[in-house]
Design a protein around this motif. Structure first.
Motif, PDB file in Angstrom:
ATOM      1  N   ARG A  28       0.838  -1.208   0.000  1.00  0.00           N
ATOM      2  CA  ARG A  28       0.000   0.000   0.000  1.00  0.00           C
ATOM      3  C   ARG A  28       0.873   1.259   0.000  1.00  0.00           C
ATOM      4  O   ARG A  28       0.600   2.200  -0.738  1.00  0.00           O
ATOM      5  CB  ARG A  28      -0.941  -0.009   1.205  1.00  0.00           C
ATOM      6  N   PHE A  29       1.908   1.274   0.836  1.00  0.00           N
ATOM      7  CA  PHE A  29       2.793   2.441   0.852  1.00  0.00           C
ATOM      8  C   PHE A  29       3.442   2.646  -0.509  1.00  0.00           C
ATOM      9  O   PHE A  29       3.493   3.767  -1.030  1.00  0.00           O
ATOM     10  CB  PHE A  29       3.876   2.277   1.919  1.00  0.00           C
ATOM     11  N   MET A  30       3.942   1.551  -1.099  1.00  0.00           N
ATOM     12  CA  MET A  30       4.591   1.666  -2.401  1.00  0.00           C
ATOM     13  C   MET A  30       3.630   2.234  -3.439  1.00  0.00           C
ATOM     14  O   MET A  30       3.977   3.145  -4.199  1.00  0.00           O
ATOM     15  CB  MET A  30       5.098   0.299  -2.855  1.00  0.00           C
ATOM     16  N   SER A  31       2.406   1.715  -3.463  1.00  0.00           N
ATOM     17  CA  SER A  31       1.410   2.185  -4.424  1.00  0.00           C
ATOM     18  C   SER A  31       1.101   3.665  -4.217  1.00  0.00           C
ATOM     19  O   SER A  31       1.052   4.448  -5.173  1.00  0.00           O
ATOM     20  CB  SER A  31       0.139   1.348  -4.278  1.00  0.00           C
ATOM     21  N   GLU A  32       0.897   4.070  -2.957  1.00  0.00           N
ATOM     22  CA  GLU A  32       0.568   5.465  -2.661  1.00  0.00           C
ATOM     23  C   GLU A  32       1.733   6.396  -2.999  1.00  0.00           C
ATOM     24  O   GLU A  32       1.534   7.502  -3.519  1.00  0.00           O
ATOM     25  CB  GLU A  32       0.192   5.611  -1.185  1.00  0.00           C
ATOM     26  N   TYR A  33       2.953   5.961  -2.714  1.00  0.00           N
ATOM     27  CA  TYR A  33       4.112   6.814  -2.983  1.00  0.00           C
ATOM     28  C   TYR A  33       4.299   6.991  -4.489  1.00  0.00           C
ATOM     29  O   TYR A  33       4.621   8.087  -4.966  1.00  0.00           O
ATOM     30  CB  TYR A  33       5.379   6.228  -2.350  1.00  0.00           C
ATOM     31  N   VAL A  34       4.085   5.930  -5.250  1.00  0.00           N
ATOM     32  CA  VAL A  34       4.175   6.033  -6.708  1.00  0.00           C
ATOM     33  C   VAL A  34       3.115   6.999  -7.238  1.00  0.00           C
ATOM     34  O   VAL A  34       3.392   7.820  -8.117  1.00  0.00           O
ATOM     35  CB  VAL A  34       4.013   4.639  -7.359  1.00  0.00           C
ATOM     36  N   ARG A  35       1.920   6.931  -6.712  1.00  0.00           N
ATOM     37  CA  ARG A  35       0.834   7.772  -7.201  1.00  0.00           C
ATOM     38  C   ARG A  35       1.065   9.255  -6.945  1.00  0.00           C
ATOM     39  O   ARG A  35       0.720  10.088  -7.762  1.00  0.00           O
ATOM     40  CB  ARG A  35      -0.489   7.369  -6.530  1.00  0.00           C
ATOM     41  N   SER A 152       6.816   8.624 -11.001  1.00  0.00           N
ATOM     42  CA  SER A 152       5.693   9.526 -10.768  1.00  0.00           C
ATOM     43  C   SER A 152       5.789  10.777 -11.632  1.00  0.00           C
ATOM     44  O   SER A 152       4.813  11.193 -12.264  1.00  0.00           O
ATOM     45  CB  SER A 152       5.637   9.929  -9.292  1.00  0.00           C
ATOM     46  N   LEU A 153       6.976  11.384 -11.659  1.00  0.00           N
ATOM     47  CA  LEU A 153       7.170  12.589 -12.468  1.00  0.00           C
ATOM     48  C   LEU A 153       7.028  12.275 -13.950  1.00  0.00           C
ATOM     49  O   LEU A 153       6.392  13.019 -14.701  1.00  0.00           O
ATOM     50  CB  LEU A 153       8.548  13.195 -12.185  1.00  0.00           C
ATOM     51  N   GLY A 154       7.612  11.158 -14.369  1.00  0.00           N
ATOM     52  CA  GLY A 154       7.527  10.770 -15.775  1.00  0.00           C
ATOM     53  C   GLY A 154       6.105  10.547 -16.224  1.00  0.00           C
ATOM     54  O   GLY A 154       5.729  10.890 -17.358  1.00  0.00           O
ATOM     55  N   ALA A 155       5.265   9.983 -15.358  1.00  0.00           N
ATOM     56  CA  ALA A 155       3.860   9.781 -15.704  1.00  0.00           C
ATOM     57  C   ALA A 155       3.145  11.116 -15.878  1.00  0.00           C
ATOM     58  O   ALA A 155       2.328  11.277 -16.789  1.00  0.00           O
ATOM     59  CB  ALA A 155       3.175   8.941 -14.635  1.00  0.00           C
ATOM     60  N   LYS A 156       3.460  12.081 -15.006  1.00  0.00           N
ATOM     61  CA  LYS A 156       2.840  13.409 -15.140  1.00  0.00           C
ATOM     62  C   LYS A 156       3.266  14.087 -16.433  1.00  0.00           C
ATOM     63  O   LYS A 156       2.511  14.856 -17.023  1.00  0.00           O
ATOM     64  CB  LYS A 156       3.218  14.290 -13.952  1.00  0.00           C
ATOM     65  N   LEU A 157       4.495  13.790 -16.880  1.00  0.00           N
ATOM     66  CA  LEU A 157       4.993  14.357 -18.134  1.00  0.00           C
ATOM     67  C   LEU A 157       4.558  13.523 -19.344  1.00  0.00           C
ATOM     68  O   LEU A 157       4.934  13.837 -20.470  1.00  0.00           O
ATOM     69  CB  LEU A 157       6.523  14.431 -18.095  1.00  0.00           C
ATOM     70  N   VAL A 161       5.695   4.388 -21.597  1.00  0.00           N
ATOM     71  CA  VAL A 161       6.066   3.294 -20.700  1.00  0.00           C
ATOM     72  C   VAL A 161       5.922   3.722 -19.239  1.00  0.00           C
ATOM     73  O   VAL A 161       5.271   3.034 -18.459  1.00  0.00           O
ATOM     74  CB  VAL A 161       7.482   2.740 -20.951  1.00  0.00           C
ATOM     75  N   LEU A 162       6.507   4.841 -18.844  1.00  0.00           N
ATOM     76  CA  LEU A 162       6.371   5.281 -17.459  1.00  0.00           C
ATOM     77  C   LEU A 162       4.901   5.542 -17.130  1.00  0.00           C
ATOM     78  O   LEU A 162       4.437   5.199 -16.037  1.00  0.00           O
ATOM     79  CB  LEU A 162       7.203   6.539 -17.197  1.00  0.00           C
ATOM     80  N   SER A 163       4.167   6.117 -18.064  1.00  0.00           N
ATOM     81  CA  SER A 163       2.736   6.344 -17.852  1.00  0.00           C
ATOM     82  C   SER A 163       1.989   5.025 -17.716  1.00  0.00           C
ATOM     83  O   SER A 163       1.092   4.888 -16.883  1.00  0.00           O
ATOM     84  CB  SER A 163       2.151   7.158 -19.016  1.00  0.00           C
ATOM     85  N   ASP A 164       2.368   4.036 -18.531  1.00  0.00           N
ATOM     86  CA  ASP A 164       1.700   2.738 -18.478  1.00  0.00           C
ATOM     87  C   ASP A 164       1.957   2.033 -17.138  1.00  0.00           C
ATOM     88  O   ASP A 164       1.043   1.433 -16.561  1.00  0.00           O
ATOM     89  CB  ASP A 164       2.194   1.846 -19.625  1.00  0.00           C
ATOM     90  N   VAL A 165       3.186   2.117 -16.663  1.00  0.00           N
ATOM     91  CA  VAL A 165       3.527   1.486 -15.386  1.00  0.00           C
ATOM     92  C   VAL A 165       2.817   2.206 -14.244  1.00  0.00           C
ATOM     93  O   VAL A 165       2.285   1.575 -13.317  1.00  0.00           O
ATOM     94  CB  VAL A 165       5.051   1.472 -15.173  1.00  0.00           C
ATOM     95  N   TRP A 166       2.784   3.526 -14.290  1.00  0.00           N
ATOM     96  CA  TRP A 166       2.085   4.310 -13.268  1.00  0.00           C
ATOM     97  C   TRP A 166       0.601   3.953 -13.253  1.00  0.00           C
ATOM     98  O   TRP A 166       0.002   3.808 -12.187  1.00  0.00           O
ATOM     99  CB  TRP A 166       2.279   5.796 -13.550  1.00  0.00           C
ATOM    100  N   ASP A 167       0.012   3.775 -14.427  1.00  0.00           N
ATOM    101  CA  ASP A 167      -1.401   3.379 -14.514  1.00  0.00           C
ATOM    102  C   ASP A 167      -1.630   2.020 -13.866  1.00  0.00           C
ATOM    103  O   ASP A 167      -2.696   1.776 -13.286  1.00  0.00           O
ATOM    104  CB  ASP A 167      -1.858   3.337 -15.978  1.00  0.00           C
ATOM    105  N   TRP A 168      -0.638   1.113 -13.989  1.00  0.00           N
ATOM    106  CA  TRP A 168      -0.774  -0.196 -13.351  1.00  0.00           C
ATOM    107  C   TRP A 168      -0.905  -0.042 -11.833  1.00  0.00           C
ATOM    108  O   TRP A 168      -1.718  -0.711 -11.201  1.00  0.00           O
ATOM    109  CB  TRP A 168       0.428  -1.078 -13.698  1.00  0.00           C
ATOM    110  N   PHE A 169      -0.124   0.854 -11.258  1.00  0.00           N
ATOM    111  CA  PHE A 169      -0.228   1.096  -9.819  1.00  0.00           C
ATOM    112  C   PHE A 169      -1.596   1.703  -9.467  1.00  0.00           C
ATOM    113  O   PHE A 169      -2.120   1.460  -8.376  1.00  0.00           O
ATOM    114  CB  PHE A 169       0.900   2.012  -9.340  1.00  0.00           C
TER     115      PHE A 169
END
Length: 289
Positions: A28-35, A152-157, A161-169
């Motif tokens: 849960r912490f990992m997921s929240e920190y990534v988000r 996290s920053l890469g997904a915002k930008l 791939v980074l966006s896809d991984v962030w979406d998985w979280f």
């Protein structure tokens, strides 16, 4: 998916105080920190954890000497990846400062040593951007705070791939039945589904039959109840049971059903969403009354 073998369901069961909840809390912490970490930087740890209580984590209590860094990592397959690559993402954190962070991808048939680095970062060293497109690299380098994750920053930008991984979280869902607030929230969601879908939809009916086939109908009460338990959202409904050896139905308040039935009903929205989205659902204290 090809030769890849995945479990649809996994359970961890062992003695009390053996670390089951720590696995839940770490995920849960990992997921929240990534988000959320893309917004971190320039504020104290106290301010950050007050603003977002889910960002608190507890380092290993029995380390010898000073506090050691905490490491979080997962291996996963993206649900819509036609190439069925295995991704390995993780980070190491100490006092909310990122010590290391990495993301790799491995083809389905490749051995682990053939994994391709998408990026690797270590505190005090230049970032290895590996497979990150060059047009994003400078922006990430100058913008990343020591508390924030590149993912996290890469997904915002909107980095590929980074966006896809962030979406998985984002698809990860957590239910802690030792948390009274979460019990109430999920029972309210289940009540909303029962009310909006009317009677028993096919999905809820099949789900109910998997653990209690005696309930054939659920209807909303004419007069709402105050609810005397933590599943009060479900207390505004009646459950109809078929009388054994008869076609007649007997109605009882849903709140008088067993704690197990109420708990399973409150889990339905999260289970349904996980199945629809292809996400991960993590549940703790399932046997807590």
């Amino acid at each position: 998916t090809g030769d890849t073998k995945l479990l649809r369901l996994a359970a961890i069961y062992c003695a009390n105080a053996s670390g089951k909840s720590n696995v839940f809390n770490a995920l849960r912490f990992m997921s929240e920190y990534v988000r959320h970490s893309f917004g971190f930087g320039g504020e104290s740890i106290a301010d950050m954890t007050i603003r977002m209580p889910s960002m608190r984590y507890t380092p290993f209590a029995f380390a010898d000497g000073e506090e050691q860094p905490s490491s979080f990592e997962v291996y996963f397959v993206l649900p819509h990846d036609a190439k069925e690559r295995t991704y390995h993402y993780g980070f190491v954190i100490k006092n909310y400062i990122i010590q290391e962070e990495w993301l790799t991808a491995k083809a389905r048939t490749a051995t682990p040593d053939k994994a391709k680095t998408i990026f690797y970062r270590k505190a005090g060293e230049k970032i290895d951007f590996g497979a990150v497109p060059s047009e994003y690299q400078k922006n990430i380098s100058v913008s990343i705070a020591e508390e924030a994750l590149i993912l996290s920053l890469g997904a915002k930008l909107k980095v590929p791939v980074l966006s896809d991984v962030w979406d998985w979280f984002l698809t990860m869902k957590f239910m802690d039945f030792n948390n009274d607030n979460e019990k109430t929230i999920y029972s309210d969601l289940a009540a909303h589904l029962l009310e909006t879908e009317g009677n028993l939809s096919l999905g809820i009916k099949k789900y109910l039959e998997s653990f209690d086939d005696s309930i054939v109908e659920i209807t909303k009460k004419d007069k709402q109840s105050d609810g005397g338990n933590l599943y009060k959202g479900l207390s505004n409904f009646n459950a109809f049971h078929r009388i054994p050896g008869s076609d007649k139905l007997k109605s009882i308040p849903l709140e008088e059903e067993s704690q197990g039935t109420l708990k399973m009903l409150s889990m339905y929205p999260a289970i349904a969403l996980a199945l629809i989205d292809g996400g991960v659902l993590v549940i703790d204290e399932l046997n807590t009354k």
